[in-house]
Scaffold this active site. Structure first.
Site, PDB file in Angstrom:
ATOM      1  N   ILE A 192       2.594  -6.612   3.228  1.00  0.00           N
ATOM      2  CA  ILE A 192       3.359  -7.697   3.440  1.00  0.00           C
ATOM      3  C   ILE A 192       4.975  -7.594   2.845  1.00  0.00           C
ATOM      4  CG2 ILE A 192       3.120  -8.160   0.634  1.00  0.00           C
ATOM      5  CD1 ILE A 192       1.961 -11.097   1.398  1.00  0.00           C
ATOM      6  N   ASN A 242      -0.230   6.686  -3.151  1.00  0.00           N
ATOM      7  CA  ASN A 242       0.219   6.597  -4.474  1.00  0.00           C
ATOM      8  C   ASN A 242      -1.138   6.366  -5.343  1.00  0.00           C
ATOM      9  OD1 ASN A 242       3.036   6.287  -4.047  1.00  0.00           O
ATOM     10  ND2 ASN A 242       2.505   4.009  -3.292  1.00  0.00           N
ATOM     11  N   GLU A 255       0.146   0.417  -7.512  1.00  0.00           N
ATOM     12  CA  GLU A 255       0.040  -0.904  -7.955  1.00  0.00           C
ATOM     13  C   GLU A 255      -1.394  -1.748  -7.924  1.00  0.00           C
ATOM     14  OE1 GLU A 255       3.414  -3.232  -6.184  1.00  0.00           O
ATOM     15  OE2 GLU A 255       4.498  -1.632  -7.407  1.00  0.00           O
ATOM     16  N   VAL A 256      -1.951  -1.522  -6.627  1.00  0.00           N
ATOM     17  CA  VAL A 256      -3.156  -2.425  -6.304  1.00  0.00           C
ATOM     18  C   VAL A 256      -4.307  -1.319  -6.520  1.00  0.00           C
ATOM     19  CG1 VAL A 256      -4.288  -3.486  -4.585  1.00  0.00           C
ATOM     20  CG2 VAL A 256      -1.965  -3.640  -4.798  1.00  0.00           C
ATOM     21  N   HIS A 280      -5.808   3.014  -1.072  1.00  0.00           N
ATOM     22  CA  HIS A 280      -5.154   2.565   0.138  1.00  0.00           C
ATOM     23  C   HIS A 280      -4.158   3.859   0.695  1.00  0.00           C
ATOM     24  CE1 HIS A 280      -2.753   0.851  -3.040  1.00  0.00           C
ATOM     25  NE2 HIS A 280      -1.771   0.987  -2.564  1.00  0.00           N
TER      26      HIS A 280
HETATM   27  P1  5GP Z   1       0.919   0.571  -4.116  1.00  0.00           P
HETATM   28  O1  5GP Z   1       2.142   0.497  -5.005  1.00  0.00           O
HETATM   29  O2  5GP Z   1      -0.287   0.278  -4.936  1.00  0.00           O
HETATM   30  O3  5GP Z   1       0.605   1.915  -3.507  1.00  0.00           O
HETATM   31  O4  5GP Z   1       1.092  -0.381  -2.997  1.00  0.00           O
HETATM   32  C1  5GP Z   1       0.739  -1.558  -2.744  1.00  0.00           C
HETATM   33  C2  5GP Z   1       1.244  -2.098  -1.608  1.00  0.00           C
HETATM   34  O5  5GP Z   1       0.543  -3.347  -1.393  1.00  0.00           O
HETATM   35  C3  5GP Z   1       2.480  -2.525  -1.511  1.00  0.00           C
HETATM   36  O6  5GP Z   1       3.345  -1.916  -0.809  1.00  0.00           O
HETATM   37  C4  5GP Z   1       2.579  -4.009  -1.327  1.00  0.00           C
HETATM   38  O7  5GP Z   1       3.686  -4.575  -0.776  1.00  0.00           O
HETATM   39  C5  5GP Z   1       1.433  -4.539  -0.769  1.00  0.00           C
HETATM   40  N1  5GP Z   1       0.655  -5.742  -1.056  1.00  0.00           N
HETATM   41  C6  5GP Z   1       0.406  -6.096  -2.154  1.00  0.00           C
HETATM   42  N2  5GP Z   1       0.023  -7.611  -2.000  1.00  0.00           N
HETATM   43  C7  5GP Z   1      -0.305  -7.363  -0.655  1.00  0.00           C
HETATM   44  C8  5GP Z   1      -0.834  -8.551  -0.065  1.00  0.00           C
HETATM   45  O8  5GP Z   1      -1.351  -9.655  -0.416  1.00  0.00           O
HETATM   46  N3  5GP Z   1      -0.949  -8.385   1.421  1.00  0.00           N
HETATM   47  C9  5GP Z   1      -0.402  -7.090   2.043  1.00  0.00           C
HETATM   48  N4  5GP Z   1      -0.664  -7.216   3.313  1.00  0.00           N
HETATM   49  N5  5GP Z   1       0.108  -6.213   1.426  1.00  0.00           N
HETATM   50  C10 5GP Z   1       0.114  -6.453  -0.257  1.00  0.00           C
END
Ligand code: 5GP
Length: 119
Positions: free
Chosen positions: A34, A91, A99-100, A104
């Protein structure tokens, strides 16, 4: 890390939040990030409830792990990154700034990506 079934990617998998799907198979979903950090920024996630890369590689079945690995080349082909290359990032945990809390793999490409880590 324990799995939180209310996380945003679990909601995407349950169809509660829309996504721009790039590729899907029985065990994997790949969709556009996103908040893209490059012209191509795709997230590949397992459909199973795995919190991070370590959880996935420890607890996912061989079939799920094989499907996930196979999806990487499928996504790279669909996104036309084969000739120019890309970067794959998972990550993990506090230092990795995950973050999530659903495993992924980020696939980034479409331009030179610079140094691997900015310190
Ligand atoms: P992390 O920091 O956990 O490795 O990455 C999480 C990623 O999820 C971030 O790049 C963020 O932009 C993406 N993200 C968070 N919420 C959403 C969402 O609702 N939809 C999509 N498509 N990506 C998301």
């Amino acid at each position: 890390m324990t799995y939180d079934s209310e996380n945003i990617f679990a909601k995407i998998l349950q169809g509660e939040i829309p996504n721009k799907t790039i590729y899907e198979n029985e065990h994997v979903l790949a969709f556009e990030d996103i908040n893209p950090q490059a012209p191509v920024h795709i997230l590949i996630i397992p459909k199973g409830p795995y919190a991070d890369m370590v959880d996935f590689s420890t607890n996912a079945s061989e079939e799920e792990q094989a499907a996930f690995t196979k999806s990487i080349s499928e996504v790279v082909k669909i996104a036309q990154l084969e000739s120019t290359g890309f970067r794959a990032i998972a990550n993990t945990g506090t230092d990795g700034l995950q973050e999530v809390p659903h495993y992924h793999l980020h696939i980034l490409g479409g331009r030179p990506l610079g140094p691997m880590v900015n310190l």
